[in-house]
Design a protein around this motif. Sequence first.
Motif: not given
Length: 546
Positions: A335-337, A361-374, A399-403, A407-409
Motif C-alpha cells: 500500500a501507499d501508507v 511510500n509516496t513520500d521519499p523524504d518521509d522516513a519510516p518512524g517507530y512509535r510505542g504506545f505504552v 487510515r482515514r487520512r490516507a483514504y 492513497r491506499t492503506f
Amino acid sequence: MVGRLTSMSARPVTLGARALTGCEHRVALDHLAVDEATGRRVELPEPAGVTRRKEAAALHRTWVRDLMADQHIDDWMDVAGTADGSRAAGTARAIAAGVGWIWNAVPPIDPDGRRGGADGLVSDGAGYLPVIVVNHRVTVPVPPDREPDIAVPPAMTSPLWSWLPVPDPTRTPRLQRRDRMRVAQLYRMLQAAGWASPAQRAGVIGLDADCIVVVDVAPLLAEHDAVFARRLAIARGDVATRPSRVGECRSCPWWSVRCGPQLTERRDVSLVVNGSQVTALRAAGVDTVDDLVARSDGPPRDWTGSFADAVTTAKAWQHGVPLVLRTRTPTVTRADVEIDVDMESFGEDGAYLWGVLRTDNTDPDDAPGYRGFVTWDPLPTADEGRNFAEFWTWLTAERRRAYETGRTFAAYCYSQSAENRWLLASADRFGAQPGVPTRAEVQAFIDSPDWVDIFAAVGANFVCPQGKGLKVVAPVAGFGWRDAEAGGEASMEWYRHAVGLDGGMPDVGQRRRLLIYNEDDVRATKVLREWITDRAAIDIPHRDDL
C-alpha cells in the motif's frame, strides 16, 4: 556424556502429576538416563524460560494463598509453616484436627507410587477434596446474547469464602489436560489415605482468582489410572520409548543433549513432519527423511495435511534450505501508507505496549518512524484502556487520512491471533473509557482487507522447513535483532523488572529494552514484507528446483 537408559525396576519409583502429560520419552529420560562416566542418573537444569514460568506461577500461588488466608482466618492452616517443617506431617495433623481449609498440603505417597502436593484441601463435611492454583484462566465468559450450548454445560463454581458449588451460567470451563490429570492424581492420593470426600470433586483457582471452579473428578479417574500405570512402567524401564520431535521439545532440556542429536543422526522423519503425520508415516514404514523423499506411493493411510509440502520440507532438510518457494512470483499486499503493528502482553494480565512503524511510500523524504504506545503501570491496570484508546485513535486517523488524500492503506502484523485477541479484549474490557472503540468497530477492521497478516503471507508463498516464526523467517530476509536475547519468554522477565513487579524499583533500562525489542519486531515485519516483493524470487529456490 549422557549415555544409556538403564532399568531401575529394583528401586521404588514414584510419579508426580507433571509426568502424566506431554512426552513419554521424557519420562524415561528423567528417570532412567545414566551418565556414562559416573554411572549416575542424569538430572539436567531447566531452560530459563521454564524457570521463569515456574517463578510466575509461584508468585501467583502466593498471592492466592494470602487472599484465601484472609477469607478463612478462623478455619485455616498453612502447613508450610508448621514447626517441624514437614508438610506431610503437618497435613496429617490438620486433617486429624478437622481444619476446614488446609494450604500447601502434602498427602502421603500412595501404595501405587503417586506423589504430589495440593495447593489446598477443603472439607465439605464428609471428607476432603483437593484444590489447585494455576496461572492461566480456567473459564471463559459466556456472551449474554448467546444461546445455551447443550454440548458444553456451564461451569460449576464456588465462592472463595466458602465451599458452595453451584452452576454458573455466565462461564464455560476451560481446564487444561494437565489440570485434570493433577486433580485426579490428588484425589486418588486422598482416597488411599482415607481422607477423600465421597463427592468426588476438586477445585481449581485460575488466573482471575474470583471463584473456585468445581471439577467432577469421577469421569477423569479411569483415564488417569491408565495413563499413570503406563507412565510408571516407562519410569521403571519396563516399557520402551523412542525420541520423536514434538512441540514440547522447544522447552525440554533433553533436546540439545540427547534427543536432537539422536534424531539428526538417524535423519528421523519427525524432524520434518508433525503429530499424526509422524504416526501415519511410521505405520507405513517411512522412518527417515530420506524414506519420505523416496516414497512414490503418495500419502499413507490416515494422512492429514499436504503430502506435497511434507516431501518438499524433507527435500529442503536434505539440502539445508531454510525456505522454499511455492510460487515463482511471491506476492504480499502492499500500500501507499503502511503501518506495521506489534503488541506486547504480559501473560493473561493485559497488553501494555502497541508498537507501530509508519511508512509512507509516496513520500521519499518521509522516513519510516517507530512509535510505542505504552503504559508502565503494572498490569492489570485501567491505564491499559487509556493507552489502547490512544493507539486506536492514532491508527484509525492514519487510515482515514490516507483514504482522504487518495492513497491506499494497509496495517500489518505477524500472526494475527495475538493482536486480534487483545484488540477485541481491549474493546470489551475498556469500552466505557473515552476513545475506546466498540467490539463491532474492531471486528470490522480485523475483517477488512486493510489488516494484513504477514505470517499468513509467508505460509502462502513458502514452505518453511524450520517453522514460520518471525525469528526464523526474518533472518533469511537479512534482518537481525539488536538484542541477542530477544524473544517472548525473555520479554516476560524484562517486563517484571520494568514495572517492579517483584517489589523492587522499576528498571528504566528494561523499559528501553522492551521498546527496542518491540521496534525490532515491527521493523522485521517491514523488511520481510519488502523482501517478499523485491528479492525472494531471486534468493529462494522454487520447490520444483530442489
